[in-house]
Design a protein around this motif. Structure first.
Motif, PDB file in Angstrom:
ATOM      1  N   HIS A 122       0.862  -1.177   0.000  1.00  0.00           N
ATOM      2  CA  HIS A 122       0.000   0.000   0.000  1.00  0.00           C
ATOM      3  C   HIS A 122       0.900   1.229   0.000  1.00  0.00           C
ATOM      4  CE1 HIS A 122      -3.774   2.041   0.320  1.00  0.00           C
ATOM      5  NE2 HIS A 122      -3.510   2.582   1.503  1.00  0.00           N
ATOM      6  N   ASP A 123       0.328   2.414  -0.152  1.00  0.00           N
ATOM      7  CA  ASP A 123       1.144   3.614  -0.289  1.00  0.00           C
ATOM      8  C   ASP A 123       1.224   4.438   0.994  1.00  0.00           C
ATOM      9  OD1 ASP A 123      -1.441   4.533  -0.315  1.00  0.00           O
ATOM     10  OD2 ASP A 123      -1.345   5.466  -2.296  1.00  0.00           O
ATOM     11  N   GLY A 124       1.100   3.784   2.140  1.00  0.00           N
ATOM     12  CA  GLY A 124       1.380   4.436   3.409  1.00  0.00           C
ATOM     13  C   GLY A 124       2.873   4.397   3.691  1.00  0.00           C
ATOM     14  N   THR A 179       0.134  -0.733  -5.209  1.00  0.00           N
ATOM     15  CA  THR A 179       0.161  -0.158  -3.862  1.00  0.00           C
ATOM     16  C   THR A 179      -1.118   0.625  -3.572  1.00  0.00           C
ATOM     17  OG1 THR A 179       1.341   1.792  -4.691  1.00  0.00           O
ATOM     18  CG2 THR A 179       2.675  -0.018  -3.793  1.00  0.00           C
ATOM     19  N   GLY A 180      -2.182   0.291  -4.289  1.00  0.00           N
ATOM     20  CA  GLY A 180      -3.463   0.970  -4.114  1.00  0.00           C
ATOM     21  C   GLY A 180      -4.433   0.139  -3.315  1.00  0.00           C
ATOM     22  N   HIS A 181      -5.523  -0.312  -3.993  1.00  0.00           N
ATOM     23  CA  HIS A 181      -6.581  -1.064  -3.322  1.00  0.00           C
ATOM     24  C   HIS A 181      -6.970  -2.282  -4.157  1.00  0.00           C
ATOM     25  CE1 HIS A 181      -7.328   1.938  -0.167  1.00  0.00           C
ATOM     26  NE2 HIS A 181      -7.099   2.859  -1.104  1.00  0.00           N
ATOM     27  N   LEU A 182      -7.735  -3.186  -3.539  1.00  0.00           N
ATOM     28  CA  LEU A 182      -8.116  -4.433  -4.203  1.00  0.00           C
ATOM     29  C   LEU A 182      -9.478  -4.315  -4.871  1.00  0.00           C
ATOM     30  CD1 LEU A 182      -7.087  -7.411  -1.881  1.00  0.00           C
ATOM     31  CD2 LEU A 182      -5.969  -6.620  -3.966  1.00  0.00           C
ATOM     32  N   ASP A 183      -9.549  -4.792  -6.110  1.00  0.00           N
ATOM     33  CA  ASP A 183     -10.792  -4.916  -6.855  1.00  0.00           C
ATOM     34  C   ASP A 183     -11.582  -6.109  -6.307  1.00  0.00           C
ATOM     35  OD1 ASP A 183     -12.758  -5.132  -8.812  1.00  0.00           O
ATOM     36  OD2 ASP A 183     -11.405  -5.964 -10.316  1.00  0.00           O
ATOM     37  N   ASN A 184     -12.904  -6.013  -6.349  1.00  0.00           N
ATOM     38  CA  ASN A 184     -13.754  -7.126  -5.911  1.00  0.00           C
ATOM     39  C   ASN A 184     -13.359  -8.449  -6.564  1.00  0.00           C
ATOM     40  OD1 ASN A 184     -15.348  -5.403  -4.356  1.00  0.00           O
ATOM     41  ND2 ASN A 184     -16.899  -5.144  -5.946  1.00  0.00           N
TER      42      ASN A 184
END
Length: 355
Positions: free
Chosen positions: A201-203, A269-274
């Motif tokens: 992720h981008d933290g 580094t973003g988010h997960l798609d369904n």
């Protein structure tokens, strides 16, 4: 004067009706009724358990085909509450009947504390807060939650703490509560054993957590753009899995977000798609996985119905019987419970059991 016949009291010796009966009188050719050795051994073990007056010889504990009435230590069930999940704020509770911890601190104490009290959970029983990363929706209320509660600790990596202080207006006094942790190094919080692991992720320094208690493993993997090797390693051990299902790709494509933001969401580094979440869950599903919490659903690019349907279809294709966590007779027949955590509302107190 009438006289009453005296009957024997319960302390007098009263013969039984069949005490002197010879079995051969009923079935010719039979002798005394036999007692199987297994029955004698099981009865002796039960008497030893109840009275504990003497040590039985080892031969009394040989193999047999009976299951004696033995007492085994039973680990308490776990309890779970989500107070909110999404970019507006993330916070959850996991605990047993005595102690618990908070996962992230992005929801106001004005919501968290009344919900805990409503379920009979006192803040004195909360031993600490674990932080997955330094984004505001996971940390903004950490200091108000721990302020003046010196029995609590803030468990995060040193880099996460530094990123939190650099990015947000959080009191430096939080350092007094900080308990540094390091990825892949197990640590204890009360009766719980936790291991932080790397997620993409981008933290500043992003962590998932495996929380172990007896035979129970809860794995938290929120805010990640792809399933890394280490995340996969821990999620395969989960009995209960809190995993991101952030967006539906069709909704994201048709939505109003600028292209740079869509690219960030879709990146590794973003988010997960369904669909990615669904395919992954179908790939790792085994009967040991009892409960799945879909978390961090996007307000603009997802909805619970789409996320649940996408994941349920994939799990059903993998041979799972999917329940909705409602504890109805139908849901109890399922092999895995599937729930989408609400964005703004708290869930009920959810018992997590392995049976």
């Amino acid at each position: 004067m009438a006289r009453y016949k005296k009957y024997p009291s319960v302390n007098d010796s009263v013969p039984g009706l069949f005490d002197d009966l010879d079995p051969s009188a009923i079935i010719p050719g039979t002798g005394p009724l036999p007692v199987h050795p297994s029955i004698e051994r099981a009865a002796a073990r039960e008497q030893e358990r109840i009275h504990g007056q003497r040590r039985l010889p080892e031969e009394m504990f040989g193999d047999d085909d009976l299951t004696p009435l033995e007492v085994h230590p039973v680990c308490d069930r776990l309890q779970f509450i989500s107070f909110g999940s999404g970019s507006s704020g993330n916070c959850a509770y996991i605990g047993n009947v005595d102690k618990g911890i908070l996962i992230d601190a992005g929801v106001s104490p004005d919501t968290v504390l009344p919900e805990l009290r409503r379920h009979g959970i006192k803040m004195e029983s909360i031993l600490g807060i674990i932080l997955t990363h330094d984004h505001s929706d996971h940390v903004r209320f950490v200091y108000p939650l721990i302020r003046k509660r010196m029995h609590m600790g803030v468990f995060c990596t040193p880099r996460t703490l530094n990123g939190m202080l650099r990015r947000h207006s959080i009191s430096n006094r939080i350092k007094d509560y900080h308990r540094p942790i390091y990825k892949e190094h197990p640590f204890k919080i009360g009766p719980f054993t936790l291991t932080a692991f790397e997620v993409m992720h981008d933290g500043t320094d992003n962590a998932g957590f495996m929380i172990s208690y007896g035979s129970h493993n809860l794995v938290v993997a929120t805010d990640l753009g792809c399933i890394s090797e280490r995340a996969d390693f821990y999620m395969r051990q989960a009995n209960y899995l809190m995993i991101e299902a952030n967006y539906d790709d069709d909704m994201l494509s048709a939505g109003s977000y600028p292209e740079y933001l869509k690219g960030r969401i879709r990146s590794v580094t973003g988010h997960l798609d369904n669909k990615v979440t669904a395919e992954y869950l179908a790939r790792i599903y085994t009967p040991r996985l009892r409960t799945i919490f879909l978390c961090h659903l996007s307000k603009d690019n997802n909805n619970p119905e789409i996320a649940l349907r996408t994941v349920e279809e994939a799990l059903t294709g993998a041979g799972a019987i999917v329940g909705d966590g409602s504890n109805t007779p139908y849901a109890r027949l399922a092999t895995v419970q599937l729930m989408a955590l609400p964005r703004f509302e708290s869930t009920p107190l959810i018992p997590l059991t392995l049976k």
